[in-house]
Write a protein that holds these residues in place. Structure first.
Motif, PDB file in Angstrom:
ATOM      1  N   ASP A 142       0.875  -1.155   0.000  1.00  0.00           N
ATOM      2  CA  ASP A 142       0.000   0.000   0.000  1.00  0.00           C
ATOM      3  C   ASP A 142       0.926   1.223   0.000  1.00  0.00           C
ATOM      4  N   THR A 143       0.417   2.388   0.233  1.00  0.00           N
ATOM      5  CA  THR A 143       1.213   3.607   0.262  1.00  0.00           C
ATOM      6  C   THR A 143       2.221   3.556   1.409  1.00  0.00           C
ATOM      7  N   PHE A 144       3.461   3.906   1.106  1.00  0.00           N
ATOM      8  CA  PHE A 144       4.490   4.041   2.143  1.00  0.00           C
ATOM      9  C   PHE A 144       4.333   5.422   2.777  1.00  0.00           C
ATOM     10  N   TYR A 145       4.134   5.432   4.081  1.00  0.00           N
ATOM     11  CA  TYR A 145       4.063   6.693   4.815  1.00  0.00           C
ATOM     12  C   TYR A 145       5.364   6.859   5.579  1.00  0.00           C
ATOM     13  N   ALA A 146       6.033   8.003   5.390  1.00  0.00           N
ATOM     14  CA  ALA A 146       7.313   8.244   6.032  1.00  0.00           C
ATOM     15  C   ALA A 146       7.141   9.219   7.188  1.00  0.00           C
ATOM     16  N   TYR A 147       7.859   8.954   8.281  1.00  0.00           N
ATOM     17  CA  TYR A 147       7.878   9.859   9.414  1.00  0.00           C
ATOM     18  C   TYR A 147       8.890  10.965   9.131  1.00  0.00           C
ATOM     19  N   GLU A 148       8.544  12.181   9.524  1.00  0.00           N
ATOM     20  CA  GLU A 148       9.494  13.271   9.396  1.00  0.00           C
ATOM     21  C   GLU A 148      10.512  13.235  10.530  1.00  0.00           C
ATOM     22  N   HIS A 149      10.083  12.757  11.681  1.00  0.00           N
ATOM     23  CA  HIS A 149      10.942  12.675  12.859  1.00  0.00           C
ATOM     24  C   HIS A 149      10.720  11.323  13.503  1.00  0.00           C
ATOM     25  N   GLU A 150      11.681  10.910  14.309  1.00  0.00           N
ATOM     26  CA  GLU A 150      11.522   9.636  15.006  1.00  0.00           C
ATOM     27  C   GLU A 150      10.482   9.748  16.091  1.00  0.00           C
TER      28      GLU A 150
END
Length: 97
Positions: free
Chosen positions: A89-97
């Motif tokens: 599905d769509t990869f969602y990336a975190y901006e910060h940990e």
């Protein structure tokens, strides 16, 4: 073979601070087989799995919040049913940990 799906939090191997999450569908004989296939696919993508939230057989009669979401996940299920690799599905990336 059955279609399994998993919710996975991942990290980038080149930048271990940032990561994200994704749903992945995979056709396999068992949960163990599914996990091995998913792990290999993540290695090929140069990602590491930080959290496996769940890994279960997908129930194609699952109803989501609305008909659009239900169709979306059923389409991913059907794509995997005709595929031999992982369908993401769509990869969602975190901006910060």
């Amino acid at each position: 073979m059955k279609v399994f799906w998993a919710s996975i939090e991942y990290k980038y191997k080149v930048n271990p601070v940032k990561g994200g999450f994704v749903y992945v569908f995979v056709k396999a004989n068992s949960e163990t087989d599914a996990y091995e296939r998913i792990t290999k696919e993540f290695q090929d993508l140069k990602l590491s799995i930080s959290v496996l939230e769940f890994l279960i057989q997908y129930d194609k009669s699952t109803k989501w919040h609305n008909s659009t979401e239900t169709k979306h996940y059923l389409d991913l299920y059907n794509s995997e049913n005709m595929n031999c690799g992982c369908v993401f599905d769509t990869f969602y990336a975190y901006e910060h940990e």
